[in-house]
Motif scaffolding. Structure first.
Motif, PDB file in Angstrom:
ATOM      1  N   ARG A 213       0.829  -1.210   0.000  1.00  0.00           N
ATOM      2  CA  ARG A 213       0.000   0.000   0.000  1.00  0.00           C
ATOM      3  C   ARG A 213       0.863   1.260   0.000  1.00  0.00           C
ATOM      4  N   ALA A 214       1.922   1.261   0.800  1.00  0.00           N
ATOM      5  CA  ALA A 214       2.784   2.441   0.859  1.00  0.00           C
ATOM      6  C   ALA A 214       3.491   2.682  -0.476  1.00  0.00           C
ATOM      7  N   CYS A 215       4.003   1.641  -1.085  1.00  0.00           N
ATOM      8  CA  CYS A 215       4.717   1.803  -2.352  1.00  0.00           C
ATOM      9  C   CYS A 215       3.766   2.218  -3.475  1.00  0.00           C
ATOM     10  N   THR A 216       2.571   1.672  -3.483  1.00  0.00           N
ATOM     11  CA  THR A 216       1.614   2.026  -4.534  1.00  0.00           C
ATOM     12  C   THR A 216       1.197   3.485  -4.444  1.00  0.00           C
ATOM     13  N   ASN A 217       0.913   3.945  -3.228  1.00  0.00           N
ATOM     14  CA  ASN A 217       0.506   5.347  -3.063  1.00  0.00           C
ATOM     15  C   ASN A 217       1.619   6.304  -3.452  1.00  0.00           C
ATOM     16  N   LEU A 218       2.840   5.980  -3.127  1.00  0.00           N
ATOM     17  CA  LEU A 218       3.948   6.856  -3.489  1.00  0.00           C
ATOM     18  C   LEU A 218       4.205   6.856  -4.983  1.00  0.00           C
ATOM     19  N   MET A 219       4.105   5.706  -5.609  1.00  0.00           N
ATOM     20  CA  MET A 219       4.332   5.640  -7.054  1.00  0.00           C
ATOM     21  C   MET A 219       3.279   6.426  -7.818  1.00  0.00           C
ATOM     22  N   VAL A 220       2.036   6.332  -7.388  1.00  0.00           N
ATOM     23  CA  VAL A 220       0.960   7.051  -8.071  1.00  0.00           C
ATOM     24  C   VAL A 220       1.060   8.549  -7.821  1.00  0.00           C
ATOM     25  N   ALA A 221       1.483   8.944  -6.608  1.00  0.00           N
ATOM     26  CA  ALA A 221       1.540  10.364  -6.272  1.00  0.00           C
ATOM     27  C   ALA A 221       2.748  11.069  -6.879  1.00  0.00           C
ATOM     28  N   LEU A 222       3.860  10.382  -7.013  1.00  0.00           N
ATOM     29  CA  LEU A 222       5.080  11.027  -7.490  1.00  0.00           C
ATOM     30  C   LEU A 222       5.187  11.076  -9.003  1.00  0.00           C
ATOM     31  N   ALA A 223       4.504  10.199  -9.719  1.00  0.00           N
ATOM     32  CA  ALA A 223       4.594  10.150 -11.186  1.00  0.00           C
ATOM     33  C   ALA A 223       3.210  10.318 -11.789  1.00  0.00           C
ATOM     34  N   ASP A 224       3.191  10.824 -13.002  1.00  0.00           N
ATOM     35  CA  ASP A 224       1.930  11.039 -13.717  1.00  0.00           C
ATOM     36  C   ASP A 224       1.556   9.790 -14.512  1.00  0.00           C
ATOM     37  N   GLY A 225       0.263   9.610 -14.676  1.00  0.00           N
ATOM     38  CA  GLY A 225      -0.233   8.527 -15.514  1.00  0.00           C
ATOM     39  C   GLY A 225      -0.364   7.201 -14.814  1.00  0.00           C
ATOM     40  N   GLY A 226      -0.368   7.179 -13.473  1.00  0.00           N
ATOM     41  CA  GLY A 226      -0.467   5.913 -12.773  1.00  0.00           C
ATOM     42  C   GLY A 226      -1.750   5.724 -11.995  1.00  0.00           C
ATOM     43  N   GLU A 227      -2.583   6.750 -11.945  1.00  0.00           N
ATOM     44  CA  GLU A 227      -3.818   6.659 -11.153  1.00  0.00           C
ATOM     45  C   GLU A 227      -4.793   5.647 -11.748  1.00  0.00           C
ATOM     46  N   GLU A 228      -4.886   5.606 -13.051  1.00  0.00           N
ATOM     47  CA  GLU A 228      -5.832   4.689 -13.686  1.00  0.00           C
ATOM     48  C   GLU A 228      -5.319   3.250 -13.718  1.00  0.00           C
ATOM     49  N   HIS A 229      -4.032   3.065 -13.420  1.00  0.00           N
ATOM     50  CA  HIS A 229      -3.454   1.727 -13.388  1.00  0.00           C
ATOM     51  C   HIS A 229      -3.005   1.367 -11.976  1.00  0.00           C
ATOM     52  N   ARG A 230      -3.724   1.830 -10.994  1.00  0.00           N
ATOM     53  CA  ARG A 230      -3.330   1.602  -9.607  1.00  0.00           C
ATOM     54  C   ARG A 230      -3.335   0.111  -9.268  1.00  0.00           C
ATOM     55  N   GLY A 231      -4.295  -0.623  -9.762  1.00  0.00           N
ATOM     56  CA  GLY A 231      -4.390  -2.036  -9.445  1.00  0.00           C
ATOM     57  C   GLY A 231      -3.205  -2.838  -9.970  1.00  0.00           C
ATOM     58  N   LEU A 232      -2.798  -2.556 -11.203  1.00  0.00           N
ATOM     59  CA  LEU A 232      -1.662  -3.280 -11.769  1.00  0.00           C
ATOM     60  C   LEU A 232      -0.345  -2.906 -11.087  1.00  0.00           C
TER      61      LEU A 232
END
Length: 250
Positions: A213-232
């Motif tokens: 959960r921590a790594c996913t939230n940071l990856m989505v917040a720090l880079a663009d284009g990852g919100e719609e692919h949060r599950g993957l």
């Protein structure tokens, strides 16, 4: 029977005995291909020293020295600390580590300035706890860290496409800081008995979900284009930290 040899008569130059004064006036022959030596007066020019003109030059020389000394550091207190020169900031490492402790309220702002000093400290801590458990896995952990960072970097940029702006340095920093739950798991496993297999699995599952959960939230917040692919992205992070938890369990 003896032979007689005729000896030519010795003729001295006119003017008297060769041991006289004419012998001192004869010039000694010089060696071939040797230029005549110049006189001392023609090689050394006349040098005049002016005391009045030397005084200002010495004053200007002294002034330049005093200026260079004044521009240098006055004392060692004005120099930067050694950790700052090496790029190691303990306050920044502590803030990033503290933000991972609460997986529901992660502050991505402190992770914008990526560094590798904090992840290296967590990797060494993980290797130390594994060594205390009787597992020498320094090379295995280092190799898996490199492969995991490259794997997540490739997966995220393939999902984000042209909108992705994640670099490998930031990805390695995020994966390293999110290793904190796995490090805590390796430290707690030292106090669990060997027969508690189910407890180990349950505890490992909780810490793996925490790190995911921590790594996913940071990856989505720090880079663009990852919100719609949060599950993957979460699935890729889950595989990474499950792999490290298996080193702790087995």
């Amino acid at each position: 029977m003896t032979k007689e040899f005729t000896v030519p008569p010795v003729v001295f130059p006119s003017g008297g005995n060769p041991a006289g004064g004419n012998l001192n006036q004869r010039r000694m022959p010089t060696a071939p291909f040797q230029p005549p030596r110049p006189s001392v007066s023609s090689t050394i020019p006349f040098m005049s020293f002016d005391i009045g003109s030397a005084a200002p030059s010495s004053a200007s020389f002294g002034g330049s020295i005093s200026t260079s000394v004044a521009t240098g550091p006055a004392s060692f207190e004005e120099e930067e600390p050694l950790l700052d020169e090496l790029g190691i900031h303990p306050d920044q490492i502590w803030q990033k580590t503290k933000s991972i402790l609460n997986p529901f309220r992660i502050n991505p702002v402190v992770h914008k300035d990526s560094d590798l000093s904090g992840p290296i400290f967590l990797y060494l801590s993980f290797c130390l706890f594994q060594l205390l458990a009787g597992k020498i896995q320094f090379g295995v952990i280092l190799g898996w860290i490199v492969v995991s960072s490259i794997f997540l970097y490739v997966v995220f940029n393939m999902l984000a496409g042209r909108n992705g702006n994640l670099d490998l340095h930031t990805c390695t920093s995020v994966v390293g800081y999110c290793m904190l739950p796995v490090v805590i798991l390796s430290s707690l496993s030292l106090f669990l008995p060997q027969g508690a297999g189910v407890a180990r699995y349950v505890l490992a599952g909780v810490f793996v979900l925490w790190a995911t959960r921590a790594c996913t939230n940071l990856m989505v917040a720090l880079a663009d284009g990852g919100e719609e692919h949060r599950g993957l992205i979460a699935y890729a992070c889950f595989l990474i930290y499950t792999l490290f938890s298996l080193l702790v369990i087995f």
